[in-house]
Design a protein around this motif. Structure first.
Motif, PDB file in Angstrom:
ATOM      1  N   LYS A 147       0.685  -1.637   0.070  1.00  0.00           N
ATOM      2  CA  LYS A 147       0.149  -0.054  -0.034  1.00  0.00           C
ATOM      3  C   LYS A 147       0.896   1.641  -0.348  1.00  0.00           C
ATOM      4  O   LYS A 147       1.098   2.495  -0.266  1.00  0.00           O
ATOM      5  CB  LYS A 147      -0.930  -0.391   1.296  1.00  0.00           C
ATOM      6  CG  LYS A 147      -1.934  -0.648   1.051  1.00  0.00           C
ATOM      7  CD  LYS A 147      -3.614  -0.520  -0.194  1.00  0.00           C
ATOM      8  CE  LYS A 147      -3.585   0.799  -0.216  1.00  0.00           C
ATOM      9  NZ  LYS A 147      -4.948   0.961  -1.375  1.00  0.00           N
ATOM     10  N   LYS A 148       1.703   1.030   0.544  1.00  0.00           N
ATOM     11  CA  LYS A 148       3.178   2.414   0.990  1.00  0.00           C
ATOM     12  C   LYS A 148       3.243   2.688  -0.589  1.00  0.00           C
ATOM     13  O   LYS A 148       4.169   3.971  -1.167  1.00  0.00           O
ATOM     14  CB  LYS A 148       4.093   1.946   1.570  1.00  0.00           C
ATOM     15  CG  LYS A 148       3.840   2.981   3.581  1.00  0.00           C
ATOM     16  CD  LYS A 148       5.302   2.664   3.853  1.00  0.00           C
ATOM     17  CE  LYS A 148       4.799   2.825   5.367  1.00  0.00           C
ATOM     18  NZ  LYS A 148       5.696   2.124   5.962  1.00  0.00           N
ATOM     19  N   THR A 149       3.709   1.509  -1.331  1.00  0.00           N
ATOM     20  CA  THR A 149       4.668   1.949  -2.443  1.00  0.00           C
ATOM     21  C   THR A 149       3.638   2.328  -4.251  1.00  0.00           C
ATOM     22  O   THR A 149       4.683   2.247  -5.189  1.00  0.00           O
ATOM     23  CB  THR A 149       5.506   1.630  -2.682  1.00  0.00           C
ATOM     24  OG1 THR A 149       5.157  -0.778  -2.049  1.00  0.00           O
ATOM     25  CG2 THR A 149       6.731   1.055  -1.637  1.00  0.00           C
ATOM     26  N   VAL A 150       2.558   1.084  -3.607  1.00  0.00           N
ATOM     27  CA  VAL A 150       2.379   0.924  -5.213  1.00  0.00           C
ATOM     28  C   VAL A 150       0.804   1.154  -5.510  1.00  0.00           C
ATOM     29  O   VAL A 150      -0.208   1.323  -4.016  1.00  0.00           O
ATOM     30  CB  VAL A 150       1.798  -0.567  -5.437  1.00  0.00           C
ATOM     31  CG1 VAL A 150       0.935  -0.947  -6.697  1.00  0.00           C
ATOM     32  CG2 VAL A 150       2.522  -1.307  -6.054  1.00  0.00           C
ATOM     33  N   LYS A 151       0.204   2.134  -5.672  1.00  0.00           N
ATOM     34  CA  LYS A 151      -0.948   2.524  -5.928  1.00  0.00           C
ATOM     35  C   LYS A 151      -2.113   1.929  -6.758  1.00  0.00           C
ATOM     36  O   LYS A 151      -2.845   2.380  -7.789  1.00  0.00           O
ATOM     37  CB  LYS A 151      -0.875   4.363  -6.655  1.00  0.00           C
ATOM     38  CG  LYS A 151      -0.307   5.564  -5.428  1.00  0.00           C
ATOM     39  CD  LYS A 151      -0.762   6.006  -4.358  1.00  0.00           C
ATOM     40  CE  LYS A 151      -0.276   6.550  -3.723  1.00  0.00           C
ATOM     41  NZ  LYS A 151       0.559   5.315  -2.248  1.00  0.00           N
ATOM     42  N   LEU A 152      -2.592   1.118  -5.776  1.00  0.00           N
ATOM     43  CA  LEU A 152      -3.514  -0.199  -6.579  1.00  0.00           C
ATOM     44  C   LEU A 152      -4.315  -0.222  -5.541  1.00  0.00           C
ATOM     45  O   LEU A 152      -4.158  -0.815  -4.759  1.00  0.00           O
ATOM     46  CB  LEU A 152      -3.092  -1.295  -7.408  1.00  0.00           C
ATOM     47  CG  LEU A 152      -2.925  -1.055  -8.700  1.00  0.00           C
ATOM     48  CD1 LEU A 152      -2.641  -2.227  -9.124  1.00  0.00           C
ATOM     49  CD2 LEU A 152      -3.654  -0.657  -9.751  1.00  0.00           C
ATOM     50  N   PRO A 153      -5.579  -0.273  -5.940  1.00  0.00           N
ATOM     51  CA  PRO A 153      -6.826  -1.329  -4.629  1.00  0.00           C
ATOM     52  C   PRO A 153      -6.002  -2.662  -4.030  1.00  0.00           C
ATOM     53  O   PRO A 153      -5.710  -3.476  -5.271  1.00  0.00           O
ATOM     54  CB  PRO A 153      -7.676  -1.384  -5.591  1.00  0.00           C
ATOM     55  CG  PRO A 153      -8.548  -0.585  -6.170  1.00  0.00           C
ATOM     56  CD  PRO A 153      -6.804  -0.171  -7.053  1.00  0.00           C
ATOM     57  N   VAL A 154      -6.048  -2.779  -2.743  1.00  0.00           N
ATOM     58  CA  VAL A 154      -5.616  -4.635  -2.584  1.00  0.00           C
ATOM     59  C   VAL A 154      -6.896  -4.985  -1.746  1.00  0.00           C
ATOM     60  O   VAL A 154      -7.420  -4.492  -0.784  1.00  0.00           O
ATOM     61  CB  VAL A 154      -4.179  -3.794  -1.535  1.00  0.00           C
ATOM     62  CG1 VAL A 154      -4.074  -5.372  -0.757  1.00  0.00           C
ATOM     63  CG2 VAL A 154      -3.059  -3.456  -2.588  1.00  0.00           C
ATOM     64  N   VAL A 155      -7.100  -6.212  -2.274  1.00  0.00           N
ATOM     65  CA  VAL A 155      -7.723  -7.637  -1.768  1.00  0.00           C
ATOM     66  C   VAL A 155      -7.142  -7.950  -1.078  1.00  0.00           C
ATOM     67  O   VAL A 155      -5.323  -8.813  -1.806  1.00  0.00           O
ATOM     68  CB  VAL A 155      -8.745  -7.775  -2.732  1.00  0.00           C
ATOM     69  CG1 VAL A 155      -9.532  -9.007  -1.879  1.00  0.00           C
ATOM     70  CG2 VAL A 155      -9.174  -6.773  -3.033  1.00  0.00           C
ATOM     71  N   ALA A 156      -6.985  -8.598   0.522  1.00  0.00           N
ATOM     72  CA  ALA A 156      -6.693  -9.542   1.058  1.00  0.00           C
ATOM     73  C   ALA A 156      -7.042 -10.804   1.084  1.00  0.00           C
ATOM     74  O   ALA A 156      -8.399 -11.240   0.950  1.00  0.00           O
ATOM     75  CB  ALA A 156      -6.573  -9.141   2.458  1.00  0.00           C
ATOM     76  N   ILE A 157      -6.007 -11.765   0.692  1.00  0.00           N
ATOM     77  CA  ILE A 157      -6.874 -13.361   0.560  1.00  0.00           C
ATOM     78  C   ILE A 157      -5.826 -14.363   1.171  1.00  0.00           C
ATOM     79  O   ILE A 157      -4.415 -14.083   1.469  1.00  0.00           O
ATOM     80  CB  ILE A 157      -7.366 -13.761  -1.034  1.00  0.00           C
ATOM     81  CG1 ILE A 157      -8.058 -15.119  -0.763  1.00  0.00           C
ATOM     82  CG2 ILE A 157      -5.955 -13.481  -2.027  1.00  0.00           C
ATOM     83  CD1 ILE A 157      -8.649 -14.916  -2.826  1.00  0.00           C
ATOM     84  N   GLY A 158      -6.353 -15.396   1.730  1.00  0.00           N
ATOM     85  CA  GLY A 158      -5.868 -16.337   1.894  1.00  0.00           C
ATOM     86  C   GLY A 158      -5.755 -16.804   3.468  1.00  0.00           C
ATOM     87  O   GLY A 158      -5.175 -16.208   4.415  1.00  0.00           O
ATOM     88  N   GLY A 159      -6.781 -17.916   4.116  1.00  0.00           N
ATOM     89  CA  GLY A 159      -6.746 -17.823   5.412  1.00  0.00           C
ATOM     90  C   GLY A 159      -7.245 -16.997   5.892  1.00  0.00           C
ATOM     91  O   GLY A 159      -6.994 -16.844   7.215  1.00  0.00           O
ATOM     92  N   ILE A 160      -7.601 -15.982   6.008  1.00  0.00           N
ATOM     93  CA  ILE A 160      -8.876 -14.724   6.570  1.00  0.00           C
ATOM     94  C   ILE A 160      -9.742 -14.876   7.946  1.00  0.00           C
ATOM     95  O   ILE A 160     -10.902 -15.769   6.583  1.00  0.00           O
ATOM     96  CB  ILE A 160      -8.462 -13.366   5.753  1.00  0.00           C
ATOM     97  CG1 ILE A 160      -7.472 -12.932   5.391  1.00  0.00           C
ATOM     98  CG2 ILE A 160      -9.316 -13.109   6.180  1.00  0.00           C
ATOM     99  CD1 ILE A 160      -7.824 -11.960   4.374  1.00  0.00           C
TER     100      ILE A 160
END
Ligand code: 3NM
Length: 204
Positions: A147-160
């Motif tokens: 999030k600090k370095t790349v200006k794209l929306p982030v979705v998190a996945i895996g074991g959440i």
């Protein structure tokens, strides 16, 4: 804010993916991804078309299959690192469709931005049994760095799940996917609602 992002899984689903998608819509999700790894093309197309109709007012994406996304007039695709390259998918789908890409590192996230992806899925955050080849868990710290370095929306996945979703949101995720801890339950809408509440709490 993407919030809770729904992905179908017919093998884990208690009530079937059509019921799951209906409940996800009733819960108010903004995005549904149709993921079907082991189905022939015609069956997958027919299923995608049915879900497209259900998801007429929300974003409907197809996992991996650009051909099915085109045929079913989905809003876009979600690709993995080993799928069709983003640039190629863009040529086939055009500028108006959404392309998501799964990334496992800052380098891949930067590449995703360069290649024209619209959002990225950072994966896997924790240990997951749902995807066998998911690789080693990256932890929520990777979300923060990306999030600090790349200006794209982030979705998190895996074991959440509900116990660790707060730290995922705190790390800056714009959305999250949690499959097994939702679709194996009897009340999918309620389970999704609990994740949505965590996003609400974080923004209040
Ligand atoms: N992709 P659960 S992990 C579909 O790491 C998918 O790219 C992953 O399921 C990746 O919420 C995954 O049950 C499954 O862990 C996530």
């Amino acid at each position: 804010m993407i919030g809770y992002y729904f992905i179908t899984d017919k093998n884990l689903s208690k009530k079937g993916i059509t019921s799951d998608v209906k409940e996800a819509i009733r819960a108010g999700v903004k995005c549904v991804q149709y993921r079907s790894k082991d189905m022939d093309s015609e069956k997958a197309y027919a299923e995608a078309l049915r879900l497209r109709r259900l998801c007429k007012d929300i974003t409907f994406l197809i996992n991996d299959r650009v051909d099915i996304a085109l045929r079913a007039d989905a809003d876009g695709v979600h690709l993995g690192q080993d799928d069709l390259p983003v640039a190629m998918a863009r040529r086939l789908l055009g500028e108006n469709k959404i392309i998501g890409l799964t990334v496992h590192s800052i380098r891949e996230a930067k590449e995703a931005k360069k290649s024209g992806a619209d959002y990225i899925a950072v994966s896997p955050i924790y240990v997951t049994k749902t995807k066998r080849d998911a690789g080693k868990p990256r932890g929520p710290a990777l979300i923060k760095k990306i999030k600090k370095t790349v200006k794209l929306p982030v979705v998190a996945i895996g074991g959440i799940n509900l116990s660790n979703a707060r730290e995922v949101i705190r790390a800056g995720a714009d959305g999250l996917c949690a499959i097994s801890c939702v679709v194996t339950k009897s009340n999918v809408k309620n389970e999704i609602g609990k994740f949505q509440q965590l996003f609400k709490d974080a923004t209040d």
